[in-house]
Design an enzyme around this catalytic site. Structure first.
Site, PDB file in Angstrom:
ATOM      1  N   SER A 243       0.795  -1.239   0.000  1.00  0.00           N
ATOM      2  CA  SER A 243       0.000   0.000   0.000  1.00  0.00           C
ATOM      3  C   SER A 243       0.822   1.281   0.000  1.00  0.00           C
ATOM      4  O   SER A 243       0.268   2.350  -0.251  1.00  0.00           O
ATOM      5  CB  SER A 243      -0.926   0.021   1.214  1.00  0.00           C
ATOM      6  OG  SER A 243      -2.097  -0.670   0.924  1.00  0.00           O
TER       7      SER A 243
ATOM      8  N   LYS B 204       0.463   3.252  -3.046  1.00  0.00           N
ATOM      9  CA  LYS B 204      -0.748   4.054  -3.287  1.00  0.00           C
ATOM     10  C   LYS B 204      -0.439   5.555  -3.217  1.00  0.00           C
ATOM     11  O   LYS B 204      -1.151   6.365  -3.799  1.00  0.00           O
ATOM     12  CB  LYS B 204      -1.830   3.697  -2.258  1.00  0.00           C
ATOM     13  CG  LYS B 204      -2.353   2.259  -2.375  1.00  0.00           C
ATOM     14  CD  LYS B 204      -3.298   1.922  -1.229  1.00  0.00           C
ATOM     15  CE  LYS B 204      -3.803   0.490  -1.306  1.00  0.00           C
ATOM     16  NZ  LYS B 204      -4.587   0.099  -0.113  1.00  0.00           N
TER      17      LYS B 204
ATOM     18  N   TYR C 260      -3.293  -2.060 -10.517  1.00  0.00           N
ATOM     19  CA  TYR C 260      -3.280  -1.967  -9.051  1.00  0.00           C
ATOM     20  C   TYR C 260      -2.396  -3.067  -8.421  1.00  0.00           C
ATOM     21  O   TYR C 260      -1.533  -2.784  -7.595  1.00  0.00           O
ATOM     22  CB  TYR C 260      -4.723  -2.059  -8.523  1.00  0.00           C
ATOM     23  CG  TYR C 260      -4.829  -2.171  -7.024  1.00  0.00           C
ATOM     24  CD1 TYR C 260      -4.695  -1.045  -6.214  1.00  0.00           C
ATOM     25  CD2 TYR C 260      -5.046  -3.394  -6.405  1.00  0.00           C
ATOM     26  CE1 TYR C 260      -4.779  -1.155  -4.826  1.00  0.00           C
ATOM     27  CE2 TYR C 260      -5.128  -3.512  -5.020  1.00  0.00           C
ATOM     28  CZ  TYR C 260      -4.990  -2.391  -4.244  1.00  0.00           C
ATOM     29  OH  TYR C 260      -5.055  -2.494  -2.870  1.00  0.00           O
TER      30      TYR C 260
ATOM     31  N   TYR D  87      -4.092   2.640   7.969  1.00  0.00           N
ATOM     32  CA  TYR D  87      -5.270   1.781   8.162  1.00  0.00           C
ATOM     33  C   TYR D  87      -6.187   2.356   9.229  1.00  0.00           C
ATOM     34  O   TYR D  87      -6.310   3.572   9.372  1.00  0.00           O
ATOM     35  CB  TYR D  87      -4.839   0.337   8.488  1.00  0.00           C
ATOM     36  CG  TYR D  87      -3.925  -0.227   7.429  1.00  0.00           C
ATOM     37  CD1 TYR D  87      -4.378  -0.421   6.137  1.00  0.00           C
ATOM     38  CD2 TYR D  87      -2.599  -0.520   7.708  1.00  0.00           C
ATOM     39  CE1 TYR D  87      -3.541  -0.907   5.145  1.00  0.00           C
ATOM     40  CE2 TYR D  87      -1.760  -1.021   6.720  1.00  0.00           C
ATOM     41  CZ  TYR D  87      -2.242  -1.206   5.451  1.00  0.00           C
ATOM     42  OH  TYR D  87      -1.407  -1.684   4.480  1.00  0.00           O
TER      43      TYR D  87
ATOM     44  N   VAL E 124       1.130  -3.695   3.937  1.00  0.00           N
ATOM     45  CA  VAL E 124       1.123  -5.000   4.611  1.00  0.00           C
ATOM     46  C   VAL E 124       2.415  -5.794   4.407  1.00  0.00           C
ATOM     47  O   VAL E 124       2.596  -6.841   5.011  1.00  0.00           O
ATOM     48  CB  VAL E 124      -0.097  -5.876   4.228  1.00  0.00           C
ATOM     49  CG1 VAL E 124      -1.388  -5.304   4.772  1.00  0.00           C
ATOM     50  CG2 VAL E 124      -0.175  -6.096   2.733  1.00  0.00           C
TER      51      VAL E 124
END
Ligand code: GLU
Length: 312
Positions: free
Chosen positions: A71, A74, A196, A248, A266
């Site tokens: 992530s 992102k 993605y 998160y 993660v």
């Protein structure tokens, strides 16, 4: 602490002390296993890399070992989408913490297919769609963009990770199809998902990630290349999203303990910045119950405590 005092900090001593202090925690976290390929990482790994805006760099442990950024990537796709779509982006994705797990479907139905923020999976998939819809050869173009940010041409996709993510990415596929049904995905769903999964499967080191985050500490301009990635206002907004949504469902706890805008993945990496001063990346694969690196959060908490610098 004043910037002058901060610049006189013995950064190397600080990060070496931290590496020693978090050692007992390395065994306690749990490596993510919902993407099978992520299980194959040794929990004993710990690395930390600090990049100062003035060009000084400090590192310890496995700071040059590549890990799965997941992530954290992102942030790079969001940077690209924000620079292309400008504030139009916020018609497609919100800016509020979700208060739900990062891969939740429930909230999305209540909110008519508009994800709460760009860092939960649904939001990042919308951001991926924005990039895919506005670029040619999107994944290769994105990898080059990230290589530019990290000043390292040797950044690649881990293909085994990619295949593993794709094979087990049913929930992400469900999110994407669900949003398509609301008209919030423009491109072909499979193309968006491949993009993605591709950027999540990039392997980078703490050194790469720390350098790649420097522009966020410098009002949108990368100090190593003088290239502007975002306007100062956009960089401020992206940092605000990192602080409120970047870790998160524990962004409040992270802000409370660490006091830096940051993004975790993660794979066990966390990148964070102090505007006007530095970026830092820490990596330790054992995760806490929220999905943040257990030793990584502690290391960053110790970092702001020992140096006396944070954004507050
Ligand atoms: N590629 C991962 C997923 O979609 C990213 C998870 C993460 O690092 O938060 O589940």
């Amino acid at each position: 602490m004043s910037t002058t005092t901060a610049l006189n900090t013995d950064w190397q001593r600080v990060i070496e002390e931290i590496a020693e202090e978090v050692k007992p925690l390395l065994a306690t976290g749990a490596v993510a296993d919902y993407i099978p390929e992520l299980r194959n990482v040794d929990k004993d790994n710990f690395g930390m890399f600090v990049s100062l805006l003035d060009g000084r760099e400090y590192y310890c442990g496995q700071a040059q070992t590549k890990f799965s950024v997941q992530s954290i990537s992102k942030v790079f796709t969001l940077t690209k989408a924000f620079s292309m779509l400008k504030d139009g982006l916020w018609e497609r994705v919100g800016k509020e913490p979700s208060g739900n797990p990062f891969n939740s479907l429930i909230q999305l139905e209540h909110e008519n297919g508009k994800p709460r923020n760009p860092f939960i999976n649904a939001g990042a998939i919308v951001v991926a769609d924005c990039v895919v819809s506005h670029t040619q050869d999107s994944l290769n173009d994105m990898i080059d963009y990230i290589r530019g940010l990290a000043a390292n041409k040797a950044i690649h996709i881990d293909h085994a990770m990619f295949r593993s993510e794709k094979a087990f990415g049913h929930r992400n596929a469900a999110l994407a199809h669900f949003m398509k049904s609301y008209g919030n995905i423009e491109s072909d769903v499979d193309e968006v998902l491949d993009f993605y999964f591709g950027h999540c499967s990039l392997s980078m080191s703490c050194e790469d990630v720390s350098r790649a985050f420097l522009f966020l500490a410098n009002h949108g301009v990368h100090p190593l290349t003088n290239k502007r990635y975002l306007t100062a206002s956009q960089a401020k907004r992206l940092n605000a999203l990192l602080l409120t949504c970047g870790t998160y469902d524990a962004a409040g706890d992270f802000a409370f303990r660490v006091g830096m805008p940051g993004k975790s993945g993660v794979g066990g990496g966390i990148a964070a910045i102090i505007p006007g001063l530095l970026s830092v990346c820490v990596w330790s694969p054992g995760l806490d119950k929220y999905g943040n690196s257990l030793a990584g959060v502690k290391a960053l908490e110790l970092f702001t405590t020992k140096t006396g610098i944070s954004i507050f």
